[in-house]
Design a protein around this motif. Structure first.
Motif, PDB file in Angstrom:
ATOM      1  N   ASN A  92       0.813  -1.222   0.000  1.00 50.06           N
ATOM      2  CA  ASN A  92       0.000   0.000   0.000  1.00 50.06           C
ATOM      3  C   ASN A  92       0.846   1.272   0.000  1.00 50.06           C
ATOM      4  N   TYR A  93       2.167   1.113   0.152  1.00 49.39           N
ATOM      5  CA  TYR A  93       3.028   2.282   0.340  1.00 49.39           C
ATOM      6  C   TYR A  93       4.246   2.233  -0.566  1.00 49.39           C
ATOM      7  N   ASP A  94       4.736   3.418  -0.912  1.00 47.50           N
ATOM      8  CA  ASP A  94       5.942   3.531  -1.722  1.00 47.50           C
ATOM      9  C   ASP A  94       7.190   3.410  -0.852  1.00 47.50           C
ATOM     10  N   PHE A  95       7.140   3.983   0.337  1.00 44.50           N
ATOM     11  CA  PHE A  95       8.244   3.899   1.281  1.00 44.50           C
ATOM     12  C   PHE A  95       7.688   3.688   2.685  1.00 44.50           C
ATOM     13  N   CYS A  96       8.444   2.981   3.498  1.00 46.94           N
ATOM     14  CA  CYS A  96       8.148   2.857   4.913  1.00 46.94           C
ATOM     15  C   CYS A  96       9.376   3.329   5.681  1.00 46.94           C
ATOM     16  N   LEU A  97       9.211   4.378   6.473  1.00 45.30           N
ATOM     17  CA  LEU A  97      10.297   4.928   7.284  1.00 45.30           C
ATOM     18  C   LEU A  97      10.070   4.529   8.739  1.00 45.30           C
ATOM     19  N   ILE A  98      11.081   3.956   9.371  1.00 47.59           N
ATOM     20  CA  ILE A  98      10.969   3.495  10.756  1.00 47.59           C
ATOM     21  C   ILE A  98      11.877   4.350  11.632  1.00 47.59           C
ATOM     22  N   ASP A  99      11.274   5.063  12.564  1.00 47.71           N
ATOM     23  CA  ASP A  99      12.034   5.889  13.503  1.00 47.71           C
ATOM     24  C   ASP A  99      12.324   5.055  14.747  1.00 47.71           C
ATOM     25  N   VAL A 100      13.581   5.017  15.176  1.00 50.47           N
ATOM     26  CA  VAL A 100      13.959   4.151  16.296  1.00 50.47           C
ATOM     27  C   VAL A 100      14.515   4.978  17.449  1.00 50.47           C
ATOM     28  N   PRO A 101      14.514   4.431  18.654  1.00 48.50           N
ATOM     29  CA  PRO A 101      15.093   5.143  19.797  1.00 48.50           C
ATOM     30  C   PRO A 101      16.607   5.199  19.700  1.00 48.50           C
ATOM     31  N   PRO A 102      17.239   6.135  20.400  1.00 50.66           N
ATOM     32  CA  PRO A 102      18.704   6.270  20.341  1.00 50.66           C
ATOM     33  C   PRO A 102      19.400   5.269  21.262  1.00 50.66           C
ATOM     34  N   ALA A 103      19.055   3.999  21.089  1.00 50.60           N
ATOM     35  CA  ALA A 103      19.655   2.945  21.915  1.00 50.60           C
ATOM     36  C   ALA A 103      19.528   1.628  21.165  1.00 50.60           C
ATOM     37  N   LEU A 104      20.470   0.722  21.411  1.00 49.64           N
ATOM     38  CA  LEU A 104      20.436  -0.588  20.763  1.00 49.64           C
ATOM     39  C   LEU A 104      19.573  -1.524  21.605  1.00 49.64           C
ATOM     40  N   SER A 105      18.268  -1.415  21.434  1.00 55.42           N
ATOM     41  CA  SER A 105      17.299  -2.140  22.232  1.00 55.42           C
ATOM     42  C   SER A 105      16.554  -3.154  21.375  1.00 55.42           C
ATOM     43  N   THR A 106      15.625  -3.870  21.979  1.00 52.18           N
ATOM     44  CA  THR A 106      14.768  -4.789  21.237  1.00 52.18           C
ATOM     45  C   THR A 106      13.924  -4.036  20.217  1.00 52.18           C
ATOM     46  N   LEU A 107      13.534  -2.811  20.553  1.00 52.59           N
ATOM     47  CA  LEU A 107      12.755  -1.997  19.618  1.00 52.59           C
ATOM     48  C   LEU A 107      13.588  -1.664  18.382  1.00 52.59           C
ATOM     49  N   THR A 108      14.844  -1.266  18.599  1.00 52.79           N
ATOM     50  CA  THR A 108      15.743  -1.007  17.474  1.00 52.79           C
ATOM     51  C   THR A 108      15.978  -2.280  16.680  1.00 52.79           C
ATOM     52  N   GLY A 109      16.129  -3.402  17.375  1.00 51.25           N
ATOM     53  CA  GLY A 109      16.318  -4.677  16.707  1.00 51.25           C
ATOM     54  C   GLY A 109      15.156  -5.034  15.804  1.00 51.25           C
ATOM     55  N   ASN A 110      13.933  -4.763  16.234  1.00 53.31           N
ATOM     56  CA  ASN A 110      12.763  -5.019  15.389  1.00 53.31           C
ATOM     57  C   ASN A 110      12.820  -4.211  14.103  1.00 53.31           C
ATOM     58  N   ALA A 111      13.267  -2.956  14.210  1.00 57.97           N
ATOM     59  CA  ALA A 111      13.389  -2.110  13.022  1.00 57.97           C
ATOM     60  C   ALA A 111      14.471  -2.635  12.085  1.00 57.97           C
ATOM     61  N   LEU A 112      15.625  -3.021  12.630  1.00 57.43           N
ATOM     62  CA  LEU A 112      16.738  -3.500  11.803  1.00 57.43           C
ATOM     63  C   LEU A 112      16.415  -4.829  11.134  1.00 57.43           C
TER      64      LEU A 112
END
Length: 248
Positions: A92-112
């Motif tokens: 449904n989208y041309d681009f998906c941009l994921i903003d992550v917290p400034p830390a190497l966390s599980t949340l950042t891991g999900n984005a990567l």
């Protein structure tokens, strides 16, 4: 589509706007849902302050769910939740941009684990931020080597709060360019502060400012590096690409 994975929720507040619709669901609900593919559809806000931009919002409560991700994980890793649900909406989208917290966390891991590309931000003159890059690169290699996201690429870096007249800033740029392609240098600007206070993007608040032009240059650099051809002209503030082509 913008997915806000940062508990600080600054991206969410900016895109919704001061008088915008407040979210009743967020990325937290997606990550903890039994049916994440349906949950991400429910969490998307179709009315942001900017035309043609949709949002999966964040919440301050997102910071408290990392232990739950580990406890509830039936997948190979608690970092694969987001990757599992994106295919249900990415066409449904041309681009998906994921903003992550400034830390190497599980949340950042999900984005990567979900992204195709990474853009690394640096604050000009910040020595400690630069020293943390080795950890980030090791984290990215881990995402590649676990065979969950072997094609993840570092697209380049963006230098923030840049002032060419400050020697420390020039030194930062030189050190970064030894390791990454510098996609753009965003200048320190009163226009950015003004846009933040007004709850707008810098293109909405001060379109003719040097900061706005720098963000347009960043967009051009990303599109060129990815190798897609936008169907609409970038100077009109819209980009388009093959649907489902790019996440990250």
């Amino acid at each position: 589509l913008v997915i806000d994975m940062d508990p600080q929720s600054n991206t969410t507040r900016m895109l919704i706007g001061i008088d915008g619709i407040q979210p009743t669901t967020s990325i937290k609900d997606v990550l903890l849902a039994k049916d994440a593919k349906q949950a991400i559809k429910n969490a998307i806000i179709h009315q942001t302050a900017i035309k043609n931009i949709h949002l999966v919002p964040s919440t301050l409560r997102l910071a408290a769910i990392e232990n739950e991700l580990f406890r509830n994980s039936t997948l190979r890793s608690p970092c694969t939740y987001l990757r599992k649900c994106l295919p249900s909406i990415e066409d449904n989208y041309d681009f998906c941009l994921i903003d992550v917290p400034p830390a190497l966390s599980t949340l950042t891991g999900n984005a990567l684990f979900a992204a195709n590309y990474v853009v690394v931000p640096f604050s000009a003159g910040d020595r400690y931020g630069f020293e943390g890059v080795n950890d980030l690169v090791a984290y990215i290699r881990d995402a590649q080597e676990q065979d969950v996201n072997p094609n993840l690429q570092i697209l380049g870096a963006v230098v923030l709060n840049f002032n060419i007249q400050e020697i420390a800033h020039a030194m930062t740029e030189s050190a970064i360019s030894d390791h990454f392609d510098v996609l753009a240098k965003i200048p320190r600007s009163a226009a950015i502060q003004k846009s933040s206070i007004e709850g707008k993007t810098v293109l909405q608040a001060e379109r003719s400012s040097s900061a706005a032009r720098a963000f347009v240059q960043l967009t051009r650099s990303i599109v060129e590096k990815i190798g897609v051809k936008p169907r609409r002209v970038l100077k009109k503030s819209t980009t388009d690409a093959t649907k489902g082509e790019t996440r990250g």
